[in-house]
Design a protein around this motif. Structure first.
Motif, mmCIF file in Angstrom:
data_model
loop_
_atom_site.group_PDB
_atom_site.id
_atom_site.type_symbol
_atom_site.label_atom_id
_atom_site.label_comp_id
_atom_site.label_asym_id
_atom_site.label_seq_id
_atom_site.Cartn_x
_atom_site.Cartn_y
_atom_site.Cartn_z
ATOM 1 N N UNK A 42 2.499 -12.432 8.999
ATOM 2 C CA UNK A 42 3.676 -12.786 8.199
ATOM 3 C C UNK A 42 3.373 -12.955 6.712
ATOM 4 N N UNK A 43 2.101 -12.928 6.346
ATOM 5 C CA UNK A 43 1.724 -13.076 4.931
ATOM 6 C C UNK A 43 1.664 -11.745 4.197
ATOM 7 N N UNK A 44 1.960 -10.648 4.868
ATOM 8 C CA UNK A 44 1.889 -9.322 4.254
ATOM 9 C C UNK A 44 3.027 -9.143 3.259
ATOM 10 N N UNK A 45 2.685 -8.701 2.067
ATOM 11 C CA UNK A 45 3.707 -8.504 1.037
ATOM 12 C C UNK A 45 4.515 -7.241 1.312
ATOM 13 N N UNK A 46 5.673 -7.192 0.706
ATOM 14 C CA UNK A 46 6.488 -5.991 0.784
ATOM 15 C C UNK A 46 5.729 -4.810 0.193
ATOM 16 N N UNK A 47 5.022 -5.032 -0.901
ATOM 17 C CA UNK A 47 4.249 -3.964 -1.538
ATOM 18 C C UNK A 47 3.239 -3.359 -0.570
ATOM 19 N N UNK A 48 2.455 -4.194 0.097
ATOM 20 C CA UNK A 48 1.461 -3.676 1.035
ATOM 21 C C UNK A 48 2.112 -3.001 2.231
ATOM 22 N N UNK A 49 3.246 -3.516 2.675
ATOM 23 C CA UNK A 49 3.967 -2.887 3.786
ATOM 24 C C UNK A 49 4.456 -1.500 3.388
ATOM 25 N N UNK A 76 7.414 -11.420 0.480
ATOM 26 C CA UNK A 76 6.836 -11.168 1.801
ATOM 27 C C UNK A 76 7.736 -10.183 2.543
ATOM 28 N N UNK A 77 7.128 -9.246 3.234
ATOM 29 C CA UNK A 77 7.902 -8.227 3.945
ATOM 30 C C UNK A 77 8.856 -8.847 4.946
ATOM 31 N N UNK A 78 8.431 -9.894 5.611
ATOM 32 C CA UNK A 78 9.256 -10.542 6.628
ATOM 33 C C UNK A 78 10.548 -11.095 6.025
ATOM 34 N N UNK A 79 10.536 -11.422 4.737
ATOM 35 C CA UNK A 79 11.736 -11.913 4.056
ATOM 36 C C UNK A 79 12.794 -10.818 3.907
ATOM 37 N N UNK A 80 12.399 -9.576 4.094
ATOM 38 C CA UNK A 80 13.291 -8.435 3.882
ATOM 39 C C UNK A 80 13.993 -7.987 5.152
ATOM 40 N N UNK A 81 13.734 -8.676 6.248
ATOM 41 C CA UNK A 81 14.398 -8.320 7.497
ATOM 42 C C UNK A 81 15.906 -8.472 7.300
ATOM 43 N N UNK A 82 16.652 -7.436 7.662
ATOM 44 C CA UNK A 82 18.096 -7.442 7.492
ATOM 45 C C UNK A 82 18.559 -6.974 6.124
ATOM 46 N N UNK A 83 17.634 -6.610 5.261
ATOM 47 C CA UNK A 83 17.962 -6.140 3.920
ATOM 48 C C UNK A 83 17.665 -4.649 3.814
ATOM 49 N N UNK A 84 18.180 -4.025 2.764
ATOM 50 C CA UNK A 84 17.869 -2.628 2.486
ATOM 51 C C UNK A 84 16.914 -2.569 1.294
ATOM 52 N N UNK A 85 15.763 -1.968 1.502
ATOM 53 C CA UNK A 85 14.773 -1.779 0.449
ATOM 54 C C UNK A 85 14.864 -0.327 -0.009
ATOM 55 N N UNK A 86 14.935 -0.131 -1.312
ATOM 56 C CA UNK A 86 14.936 1.221 -1.871
ATOM 57 C C UNK A 86 13.750 1.341 -2.817
ATOM 58 N N UNK A 87 12.963 2.383 -2.601
ATOM 59 C CA UNK A 87 11.801 2.661 -3.445
ATOM 60 C C UNK A 87 12.102 3.875 -4.316
ATOM 61 N N UNK A 88 11.170 4.231 -5.161
ATOM 62 C CA UNK A 88 11.317 5.407 -6.016
ATOM 63 C C UNK A 88 11.586 6.653 -5.180
ATOM 64 N N UNK A 89 10.997 6.712 -3.985
ATOM 65 C CA UNK A 89 11.191 7.873 -3.113
ATOM 66 C C UNK A 89 12.615 7.949 -2.572
#
Length: 172
Positions: free
Chosen positions: A17-24, A61-74
């Protein structure tokens, strides 16, 4: 196992659960466009969109993004076509080494949405929000460019904003 939505695709999170969104994004999803710069939230190289708002992926933290939409440059372009902001960065040479560019573009995308929504900044104060070079510099101040391509970045954003405005879009 928890999952998050990244660019419209489900990404399974690892067990830590300590994994960042960046590393994920980089290691779990293989989306290496998002860069790891300072890893302390100070440079903006890792900027992505979380439900349309810009965030430093190294601080979330990646786990904080559950239920959200993440958009990257790609995920900004459609069907293999570059987004108008990406096209403008190329046209105006809004990068030199290119390391900060994904974060700059994602931040610019969200910034144009903020302006379209009438969200004030320190430059705007209580007046009407109007896109200007000064406004862009203020709103983009969290994204650093070691090469110093700032003038070209501002020109690219102004160009893309004009193009999007002519199409009747904000940053989409």
């Amino acid at each position: 196992m928890a999952v998050i939505s990244v660019n419209g695709q489900e990404v399974t999170l690892n067990d830590d659960p300590r994994t960042t969104l960046l590393d994920t994004l980089r290691e779990g999803a293989g989306l290496t466009g998002t860069k790891k710069g300072c890893d302390h939230g100070q440079c903006g190289a890792c900027t992505v969109l979380l439900d349309g708002r810009r965030v430093n992926a190294c601080l979330v933290l990646a786990i904080q993004c559950e239920g959200c939409e993440v958009t990257t440059i790609e995920g900004l372009g459609e069907g293999g076509d570059l987004h108008p902001l990406q096209q403008a960065f190329v046209r105006h040479d809004g990068f030199q080494c290119g390391y900060c560019t994904p974060g700059q573009v994602c931040s610019a995308y969200a910034m144009l949405e903020e302006v379209a929504n009438g969200e004030a900044s320190d430059v705007t104060g209580k007046g009407a929000v109007r896109l200007s070079a000064e406004e862009i510099r203020e709103r983009m101040s969290g994204n650093l460019c070691r090469c110093g391509a700032y003038a070209n970045i501002v020109d690219a954003i102004l160009d893309a904003a004009g193009e999007l405005d002519r199409k009747g879009e904000a940053s989409r």
